[in-house]
Design an enzyme around this catalytic site. Structure first.
Site, PDB file in Angstrom:
ATOM      1  N   PRO A  51       0.819  -1.219   0.000  1.00  0.00           N
ATOM      2  CA  PRO A  51       0.000   0.000   0.000  1.00  0.00           C
ATOM      3  C   PRO A  51       0.855   1.273   0.000  1.00  0.00           C
ATOM      4  O   PRO A  51       0.455   2.286  -0.579  1.00  0.00           O
ATOM      5  CB  PRO A  51      -0.803  -0.118   1.305  1.00  0.00           C
ATOM      6  CG  PRO A  51      -0.856  -1.582   1.583  1.00  0.00           C
ATOM      7  CD  PRO A  51       0.425  -2.162   1.062  1.00  0.00           C
ATOM      8  N   THR A  55       6.100   1.268 -13.988  1.00  0.00           N
ATOM      9  CA  THR A  55       5.363   2.273 -14.765  1.00  0.00           C
ATOM     10  C   THR A  55       6.214   2.839 -15.913  1.00  0.00           C
ATOM     11  O   THR A  55       7.431   2.644 -15.957  1.00  0.00           O
ATOM     12  CB  THR A  55       4.948   3.453 -13.858  1.00  0.00           C
ATOM     13  OG1 THR A  55       6.148   4.076 -13.368  1.00  0.00           O
ATOM     14  CG2 THR A  55       4.100   2.997 -12.688  1.00  0.00           C
ATOM     15  N   GLN A 107     -10.227   9.412 -47.106  1.00  0.00           N
ATOM     16  CA  GLN A 107      -8.764   9.469 -46.955  1.00  0.00           C
ATOM     17  C   GLN A 107      -8.355   9.656 -45.489  1.00  0.00           C
ATOM     18  O   GLN A 107      -7.398   9.042 -45.017  1.00  0.00           O
ATOM     19  CB  GLN A 107      -8.190  10.601 -47.798  1.00  0.00           C
ATOM     20  CG  GLN A 107      -6.671  10.522 -47.865  1.00  0.00           C
ATOM     21  CD  GLN A 107      -6.071  11.639 -48.681  1.00  0.00           C
ATOM     22  OE1 GLN A 107      -6.432  12.806 -48.530  1.00  0.00           O
ATOM     23  NE2 GLN A 107      -5.167  11.300 -49.561  1.00  0.00           N
ATOM     24  N   GLU A 112       8.474 -10.380 -17.390  1.00  0.00           N
ATOM     25  CA  GLU A 112       7.168  -9.765 -17.129  1.00  0.00           C
ATOM     26  C   GLU A 112       6.973  -8.538 -18.026  1.00  0.00           C
ATOM     27  O   GLU A 112       5.907  -8.341 -18.607  1.00  0.00           O
ATOM     28  CB  GLU A 112       7.066  -9.356 -15.651  1.00  0.00           C
ATOM     29  CG  GLU A 112       5.723  -8.701 -15.328  1.00  0.00           C
ATOM     30  CD  GLU A 112       5.557  -8.338 -13.851  1.00  0.00           C
ATOM     31  OE1 GLU A 112       6.493  -8.562 -13.063  1.00  0.00           O
ATOM     32  OE2 GLU A 112       4.476  -7.825 -13.511  1.00  0.00           O
ATOM     33  N   LEU A 138     -13.170   5.465 -34.045  1.00  0.00           N
ATOM     34  CA  LEU A 138     -13.668   5.067 -35.365  1.00  0.00           C
ATOM     35  C   LEU A 138     -14.959   4.254 -35.264  1.00  0.00           C
ATOM     36  O   LEU A 138     -15.748   4.214 -36.203  1.00  0.00           O
ATOM     37  CB  LEU A 138     -12.599   4.260 -36.118  1.00  0.00           C
ATOM     38  CG  LEU A 138     -11.420   5.087 -36.652  1.00  0.00           C
ATOM     39  CD1 LEU A 138     -10.277   4.173 -37.106  1.00  0.00           C
ATOM     40  CD2 LEU A 138     -11.867   5.987 -37.809  1.00  0.00           C
ATOM     41  N   ILE A 167      -2.750  -7.397  -5.975  1.00  0.00           N
ATOM     42  CA  ILE A 167      -2.114  -8.664  -6.355  1.00  0.00           C
ATOM     43  C   ILE A 167      -3.006  -9.477  -7.306  1.00  0.00           C
ATOM     44  O   ILE A 167      -4.101  -9.929  -6.947  1.00  0.00           O
ATOM     45  CB  ILE A 167      -1.746  -9.497  -5.096  1.00  0.00           C
ATOM     46  CG1 ILE A 167      -0.862  -8.631  -4.170  1.00  0.00           C
ATOM     47  CG2 ILE A 167      -1.066 -10.797  -5.481  1.00  0.00           C
ATOM     48  CD1 ILE A 167       0.352  -7.982  -4.839  1.00  0.00           C
ATOM     49  N   GLU A 204       7.068   5.819 -16.257  1.00  0.00           N
ATOM     50  CA  GLU A 204       8.059   6.741 -15.678  1.00  0.00           C
ATOM     51  C   GLU A 204       9.266   5.961 -15.146  1.00  0.00           C
ATOM     52  O   GLU A 204      10.422   6.391 -15.315  1.00  0.00           O
ATOM     53  CB  GLU A 204       7.425   7.565 -14.549  1.00  0.00           C
ATOM     54  CG  GLU A 204       6.367   8.568 -15.000  1.00  0.00           C
ATOM     55  CD  GLU A 204       5.013   7.929 -15.342  1.00  0.00           C
ATOM     56  OE1 GLU A 204       4.803   6.740 -15.017  1.00  0.00           O
ATOM     57  OE2 GLU A 204       4.173   8.612 -15.946  1.00  0.00           O
ATOM     58  N   GLY A 257     -17.339   5.015 -33.352  1.00  0.00           N
ATOM     59  CA  GLY A 257     -18.435   5.909 -32.981  1.00  0.00           C
ATOM     60  C   GLY A 257     -19.074   5.474 -31.670  1.00  0.00           C
ATOM     61  O   GLY A 257     -18.401   4.919 -30.795  1.00  0.00           O
ATOM     62  N   GLY A 258     -20.407   5.701 -31.549  1.00  0.00           N
ATOM     63  CA  GLY A 258     -21.110   5.387 -30.303  1.00  0.00           C
ATOM     64  C   GLY A 258     -21.013   3.922 -29.918  1.00  0.00           C
ATOM     65  O   GLY A 258     -20.926   3.585 -28.733  1.00  0.00           O
TER      66      GLY A 258
END
Ligand SMILES: Cc1cc2nc3c(=O)[nH]c(=O)nc-3n(C[C@H](O)[C@H](O)[C@H](O)COP(=O)(O)OP(=O)(O)OC[C@H]3O[C@@H](n4cnc5c(N)ncnc54)[C@H](O)[C@@H]3O)c2cc1C
Length: 379
Positions: free
Chosen positions: A129, A365, A279, A242, A337, A158, A367, A339-340
């Site tokens: 944590p 990460t 295009q 990993e 692409l 985990i 970073e 859409g909804g």
């Protein structure tokens, strides 16, 4: 260079695709809702030899190397699976390698073989944590008491922690934050070891994620992986695998989303013409495809070098960042692409969009990868 395609590898791809089509696709949405994949899936995957790919036959694996397990990961996702499924079903890819590397027959017989046979589930617990990026700062401690360690502390986020039978746990074997780490295998059911609530997440819904708590947990010294205080090195050595798996999940998700978006843009018409005839849309798809393929080529190149034993820590970090960047761009564009429809749970691309977000966080990460790259540049 790309991973050489041999007849065996073509067979492995076909086996993986058939497994996903028959054993995964009809049920994946149910598992996403249930928050986990069933134990029976591990047994099914083990029976056909898929679970053991990348592990030597001498420890119960199916043989093959890192490149073969990368191909399995790639094919699972390209067949319509997901990175969440990889996380849940192949958690042993991060829970077992430290044990295999020690050649400790007792650990291999008790944990590695049953896991590769699909009858046990393992997890890897490093993150706490208070922080995950600073591995040396781990505060969960193990105090030696005769032929046992007494473990106190907690872990979080985990993967497979809810379902796992054992957890490969990073503990501090000196004072908290000293960086003197060891790895202990801690079994579910050991008094004082409790699994907290199932954590709810943005994505990876079929992969259970848990908080773990250890209060005066007595763990036999025989459950230590390798010599005391060698845990940090062991963790760092296995990070390459990993990170390459996460990089593979990223470019394969991108490739899958390019396919889904291309199909959609061919079928969907607006203003009287298929989207794919515009295009702007064609160029967007071309850019998505280019980024996904470039990431794949680079990840394969670095994986080949890792498999050949080259010390390419910096390149592994670059491969992860390149693949994650390609994936982030592609999943966003693919959803747009659509859409909804792209925003609906019914759309596969929606799941990839959510699942992709963890790839730049887990296993180190973006970073932290940049820190490694900067060090590699001598900065
Ligand atoms: C779904 C999921 C599954 C996971 N599975 C596992 C698992 O199975 N086992 C396990 O051990 N862990 C697991 N993790 C944890 C994961 O590895 C950590 O979340 C990750 O390493 C980051 O650690 P943190 O969350 O503590 O972030 P922190 O370390 O607190 O970092 C917070 C932010 O600060 C940035 N940051 C940190 N240090 C620096 C720095 N020096 N310079 C610049 N920026 C910095 C980080 O990049 C990040 O953006 C999982 C996480 C998730 C969400």
């Amino acid at each position: 260079m790309t991973i050489v395609d041999t007849p065996e590898r073509r067979q492995l791809r076909e086996l993986t695709r058939a497994f996903v089509t028959k054993e995964v696709l009809p049920y994946l949405n149910d598992w996403e809702r249930a928050g986990e994949v069933p134990r029976s899936l591990h047994e099914t995957a083990a029976k056909i030899g898929l679970l053991g790919v990348g592990f030597p036959e001498s420890v119960g694996g199916s043989g093959g190397d890192l490149l073969d397990s990368i191909l399995v990961t790639e094919e699972v996702i390209r067949s319509g699976g997901s990175s969440g499924l990889i996380a849940a079903l192949f958690t042993h890819g991060i829970a077992l390698p430290h044990m295999v590397a020690t050649h400790d027959d007792s650990l291999i017989d008790r944990y590695v073989r049953p896991t590769l046979a699909g009858t046990m589930i393992g997890a890897l617990a490093i993150t706490e944590p208070d922080g995950g990026s600073d591995v040396a700062g781990i505060r969960t401690c193990a105090r030696r008491d005769g032929d046992h360690y007494v473990v106190n502390g907690s872990k979080t986020y985990i993967t497979s922690g809810v379902r796992s039978d054992f957890v490969t746990t990073a503990v501090c074997t000196d004072f908290p934050g000293s960086g003197a780490l060891s790895l202990l295998v801690i079994e579910k059911g050991t008094p004082g070891f409790t699994v907290g609530r199932r954590l709810e997440k943005l994505g990876w819904h079929c992969s259970d994620t848990a908080e773990l708590s250890f209060v005066d947990v007595r763990v036999p010294v025989t459950n230590r992986i390798g010599p005391e205080d060698t845990g940090f090195l062991a963790i760092m050595q296995q990070f390459a695998t990993e990170r390459l798996s996460l990089a593979t999940q990223a470019y394969a998700t991108a490739q899958r989303c390019v396919e889904l978006a291309t199909r959609w843009c061919r079928d969907r018409s607006t203003f009287g013409r298929p989207l794919a005839s515009r295009q702007l849309v064609r160029h967007r798809l071309a850019e998505m495809h280019t980024r996904a393929e470039a990431a794949r080529a680079y990840v394969h190149d670095v994986a080949e070098r890792v498999a050949a034993g080259e010390p390419v820590v910096t390149e592994v970090a670059m491969a992860k960042n390149v693949a994650v960047a390609a994936c982030d761009f592609v999943v966003d564009a693919a959803l747009q692409l659509h859409g909804g429809f792209g925003y609906l749970r019914d759309a596969e691309v929606e799941r990839h969009y959510r699942d992709a977000r963890i790839l730049g966080i887990g296993g180190g990460t973006t970073e932290i990868m940049n820190e490694i790259i900067a060090k590699g540049m001598g900065l």
